[in-house]
Enzyme design. Structure first.
Site, mmCIF file in Angstrom:
data_model
loop_
_atom_site.group_PDB
_atom_site.id
_atom_site.type_symbol
_atom_site.label_atom_id
_atom_site.label_comp_id
_atom_site.label_asym_id
_atom_site.label_seq_id
_atom_site.Cartn_x
_atom_site.Cartn_y
_atom_site.Cartn_z
ATOM 1 N N TYR A 1 -44.451 63.962 8.617
ATOM 2 C CA TYR A 1 -43.395 64.875 8.209
ATOM 3 C C TYR A 1 -42.026 64.287 8.563
ATOM 4 O O TYR A 1 -41.625 64.225 9.715
ATOM 5 C CB TYR A 1 -43.617 66.267 8.820
ATOM 6 N N ASP B 1 -50.167 76.309 -0.604
ATOM 7 C CA ASP B 1 -50.007 76.460 0.846
ATOM 8 C C ASP B 1 -49.313 77.762 1.219
ATOM 9 O O ASP B 1 -48.543 78.323 0.440
ATOM 10 C CB ASP B 1 -49.197 75.282 1.418
ATOM 11 N N GLU B 2 -49.620 78.201 2.439
ATOM 12 C CA GLU B 2 -48.874 79.238 3.147
ATOM 13 C C GLU B 2 -48.639 80.511 2.335
ATOM 14 O O GLU B 2 -47.560 81.108 2.408
ATOM 15 C CB GLU B 2 -47.509 78.667 3.610
ATOM 16 N N TRP C 1 -39.293 67.177 3.461
ATOM 17 C CA TRP C 1 -38.876 68.558 3.187
ATOM 18 C C TRP C 1 -37.388 68.680 3.460
ATOM 19 O O TRP C 1 -36.875 68.066 4.402
ATOM 20 C CB TRP C 1 -39.666 69.522 4.078
ATOM 21 N N TRP D 1 -52.218 68.580 5.375
ATOM 22 C CA TRP D 1 -50.944 68.554 6.115
ATOM 23 C C TRP D 1 -51.045 69.241 7.468
ATOM 24 O O TRP D 1 -50.348 68.891 8.397
ATOM 25 C CB TRP D 1 -49.830 69.178 5.270
ATOM 26 N N ASP E 1 -39.224 65.456 7.873
ATOM 27 C CA ASP E 1 -38.186 66.447 8.194
ATOM 28 C C ASP E 1 -38.163 66.760 9.682
ATOM 29 O O ASP E 1 -37.310 67.512 10.141
ATOM 30 C CB ASP E 1 -38.395 67.736 7.390
ATOM 31 N N HIS F 1 -44.769 80.514 -1.861
ATOM 32 C CA HIS F 1 -43.532 79.727 -2.020
ATOM 33 C C HIS F 1 -42.943 79.929 -3.420
ATOM 34 O O HIS F 1 -42.505 78.994 -4.061
ATOM 35 C CB HIS F 1 -43.808 78.234 -1.786
ATOM 36 N N GLU G 1 -35.148 71.506 3.977
ATOM 37 C CA GLU G 1 -34.416 72.672 4.504
ATOM 38 C C GLU G 1 -33.154 72.250 5.248
ATOM 39 O O GLU G 1 -32.114 72.893 5.148
ATOM 40 C CB GLU G 1 -35.293 73.477 5.474
ATOM 41 N N ASP H 1 -39.900 75.822 -5.385
ATOM 42 C CA ASP H 1 -40.165 76.477 -4.102
ATOM 43 C C ASP H 1 -39.204 77.642 -4.006
ATOM 44 O O ASP H 1 -38.320 77.803 -4.869
ATOM 45 C CB ASP H 1 -39.985 75.502 -2.924
ATOM 46 N N ARG I 1 -35.172 73.011 -1.715
ATOM 47 C CA ARG I 1 -34.336 73.540 -0.625
ATOM 48 C C ARG I 1 -32.903 73.040 -0.739
ATOM 49 O O ARG I 1 -31.944 73.732 -0.424
ATOM 50 C CB ARG I 1 -34.939 73.182 0.731
HETATM 51 C C1 ACM Z 1 -46.356 72.549 3.866
HETATM 52 O O1 ACM Z 1 -45.728 71.894 4.715
HETATM 53 N N1 ACM Z 1 -46.247 73.872 3.800
HETATM 54 C C2 ACM Z 1 -47.251 71.904 2.926
#
Ligand code: ACM
Length: 754
Positions: A412, A320-321, A462, A387, A414, A265, A464, A188, A159
């Protein structure tokens, strides 16, 4: 309307407070992470001006130690037989043994360990003792070993890109607190960061963007640019960069675990190689096409290079996601599902993870994946990084897989670490230092068969909202040090009061070494307990800073240096409005905290929810106390995950409280939270109704969202009604949210009735 004077009816109790938590099982030495066995042997030992050392390390390990020593905080000089520090490594049989024994005795310090890693940790303990005791060390013996084998920090370089100097600087600091893993989030959707021979577009193009900050880039359509573009911002690591970091980490006994994200991602991959997307076009999807064999060739080529470069046994493959949307409409993905007899798109994701796992296993390595790799069936040898809470990790452990705990609510980095209005933009639901510190990755209640598979804990940074190296440090420290103690120290030896004192010292140390840690909240912290039998709430004031003074008033005036000094909790039997502020000597810090506490009329009464205004039950953390959560007297903190906030989604709260008998009421109020990044919004309208029979309700008042609150990314606001006393047995409280493009949450912690 009640007057302020009328409201201040709290009795201030003279209950004696104990001087802190129960005595820790080890003496409260100033060491972080707290060692697991310490025995003070009496007296002190002054370190000499010139610190000499001798060691029996073999030549290769000695060369490693010598290569590390220039960044060790103490200057050590090789000495002979009578050197002050003796480092003895006795070549145990377990390479993973990180234990050490440190003896501080008159004239001599001895560090003994089974492995060079253990000796390294003994040296870290010695350096901390030297600085925290100003060179005059308590004589002692420490016999120490970590609770978990995996104590990790995760650094996102997609990011925002961070150069190797930044990475190495962080490795040096986290190693000194005995962390031993760095999870390098190399790829990512915001940029690919690793040079791969034969795949030049990844680093000529997908590593660069015309805007520096992630937010500006995203808001301008999230497009990449050629590295030759004059505006190009970003970067990537060459083989030489990676080797440099790996060697630096190795000397500090840190294993670097690379992450290559798939199948989601991955929009940067698809910008560089659009033929790997379901549509064959860039900027349409973030997920690779799993029906396309070229996708597998691509990732195998990438993984070949990753495996060549990184000695880590574990390769993180993300997982993930991943949205299923594009696979649903893709003929190739649908054909794959048919040919392989897969269970829809979940099965397709599993197919990819399992196939990649087989490839990685065939090279003698194992995979780690985020907990979504459980969906659709877990790959046979996978380790799960949990997570979305700890449930994924527990589920994996139950299936005999190893798990690493990194739940968002504790790990986390962030997320905000203090009141959002006092902080630079971050992710919502604050994770304070003591929230991180309180985490227990493997509570004994889970049973040995589960806890044996929980191999550790990790803090995730993270990026961002982390556009600069300084900001990266600000978010990472000191919370990562709290998680370091979670990973190292047995729960019975952890102690928040002791940690608070120690971490304040460590923050000053980090600053002295040129780091930029968050220096902890300048706000007064509050904690409440409730006694339903005595009908009172005990309100305690605390701070994250130590030492510090807390001054307060109860008459509505602003606290000043002349105001009362807080020394013991308040016992509230009706209502108080407290104003409190931290003072560092004569200097006021932060802002005045105004806190209203009510032992109110709805506490312990019955509440029922309308079917379309009922609370959200899919996540334990969002339920407060469940059915009694809004009438239990317990107020939430800054985080909607602290178990005190009740969530409503879709976006309406509609509840009736039965006070049991007709009662005079003059105020009905609830506090709501707004955190726009995780889609938590204030209501636009609140209506309060009263009834004496439960059938005929009269509207007492309507409250609406103020424009200034609506504009804030993160805030808290009261909504409700205050008026002349009216008789009521039933009170109906309806809170409605506005329309949004996406689904939103409403969160409140209590419906206060007076
Ligand atoms: C994540 O926070 N998407 C692993």
């Amino acid at each position: 309307m009640l007057t302020l004077k009328h409201l201040i009816t709290a009795s201030i109790c003279t209950m004696a407070m104990s001087s802190g938590a129960l005595a820790a099982a080890v003496p409260d030495v100033n060491l972080t992470p707290m060692p697991n066995a310490v025995s003070l042997t009496g007296g002190t030992v002054r370190l000499p001006e010139v610190l000499t050392y001798s060691t029996n390390l073999n030549p290769a390990d000695l060369a490693d130690l010598r290569a590390y020593l220039p960044s060790y905080p103490l200057a050590l000089t090789p000495g002979g037989k009578d050197a002050f520090i003796n480092i003895a490594v006795n070549g145990g049989t377990d390479e993973a043994d990180e234990s050490y024994k440190l003896t501080v005795a008159p004239g001599r310090v001895t560090i003994s360990a089974a492995t060079p890693a253990g000796a390294f940790y003994g040296l870290q303990t010695l350096a901390q003792l030297a600085r925290n005791y100003n060179g005059e060390l308590p004589a002692m013996t420490i016999d120490d070993a970590p609770r978990f084998s995996y104590r990790g920090v995760h650094i996102d370089v997609s990011r925002h890109f961070f150069d190797t100097d930044y990475i190495k600087k962080q490795l040096d600091m986290v190693a000194s607190y005995k962390l031993n893993r760095m999870h390098w989030h190399l790829t990512d959707g915001a940029g690919w960061r690793l040079e791969i021979p034969g795949l030049p577009r990844l680093t000529e193009f997908a590593a660069w963007r015309p805007q520096h900050t992630y937010a500006e880039w995203r808001d301008n359509g999230g497009k990449y640019c050629e590295y030759t573009d004059p505006a190009a911002s970003g970067g990537y690591y060459t083989e030489a960069d990676v080797k440099d970091v790996l060697e630096y980490a190795r000397l500090r006994h840190i294993t670097v675990i690379p992450e290559i994200e798939m199948p989601g991602h991955s929009s940067e991959v698809l910008a560089a190689y659009p033929e790997l997307s379901c549509e064959g076009e860039p900027y349409v999807s973030g997920e690779v096409c799993i029906g396309n064999e070229a996708t597998f060739s691509f990732f195998e080529q990438v993984l070949d290079e990753v495996i060549r470069l990184f000695p880590s046994h574990y390769i993180h493959i993300g997982g993930d996601e991943a949205s299923r949307r594009h696979w649903k409409n893709c003929p190739k993905c649908q054909q794959r599902i048919k040919d392989e007899g897969l269970d829809g798109e979940d099965g397709l994701q599993s197919y990819m993870i399992e196939r990649i796992e087989r490839y990685i296993n065939s090279k003698g390595r194992d995979i780690i994946g985020w907990d979504e790799i459980l969906d659709g069936g877990l790959a046979p040898n996978a380790t799960v990084m949990s997570w979305r809470g700890v449930e994924g990790g527990i589920k994996a452990a139950r299936q005999g897989h190893d798990a690493i705990m990194t739940p968002e609510a504790y790990c986390y980095l962030d997320h905000y670490q203090d009141d959002p209005e006092t902080q630079p933009v971050a992710f919502g639901s604050p994770v304070t230092i003591f929230q991180s510190y309180s985490f227990n990755p493997a509570p004994a209640e889970l049973g040995d068969s589960i806890t044996a598979h929980i191999i550790g804990v990790q803090g995730n940074n993270w990026a961002e909202y982390i556009p600069t190296p300084e900001h990266g440090e600000y978010m990472m420290y000191p919370r990562i040090i709290a998680l370091g103690e979670v990973g190292w120290t047995q729960p019975e030896h952890k102690d928040q009061a002791s940690f608070k004192h120690r971490i304040n010292d460590e923050i000053r140390y980090m600053q002295s070494r040129g780091y930029n840690p968050f220096t902890l909240s300048e706000q007064v912290q509050t904690a409440q307990t409730i006694d339903y039998d005595r009908k009172c709430i005990t309100l305690s004031l605390t701070s994250e800073k130590d030492p510090i003074d807390i001054r307060y008033t109860l008459d509505g005036s602003e606290p000043t240096l002349a105001s009362a000094l807080y020394s013991q909790p308040f016992v509230v039997t009706d209502s108080i409005i407290l104003k409190a502020r931290l003072f560092d000597g004569e200097r006021p810090l932060g802002q005045v905290k105004t806190l209203r506490t009510d032992y109110h009329k709805a506490i312990g009464k019955t509440i029922t929810y309308a079917p379309d205004g009922d609370y959200y039950r899919d996540k334990k953390e969002y339920m407060a106390g469940g059915q009694t959560g809004l009438v239990d007297g317990l107020r939430g903190g800054k985080s909607y995950m602290d178990g005190r906030w009740q969530g409503f989604c879709p976006n309406k709260l509609d509840a009736v409280i039965d006070l049991g008998e007709v009662t005079e009421i003059s105020r009905v109020m609830a506090n709501f939270m707004q955190m726009k990044t995780p889609q938590v919004y204030l209501p636009v309208k609140v209506e309060v109704y009263a009834s004496t029979d439960g059938e005929n309700f009269t509207l007492l008042g309507t409250d609406t969202l103020r424009d200034e609150d609506a504009a804030l990314d993160a805030t808290f606001a009261d909504f409700g009604w205050t008026g002349a006393p009216v008789p009521a047995r039933y009170v109906r409280f309806v809170a409605t949210q506005g329309e949004h493009r996406f689904s939103t949450f409403l969160f409140t912690d209590e419906i206060v009735i007076q």
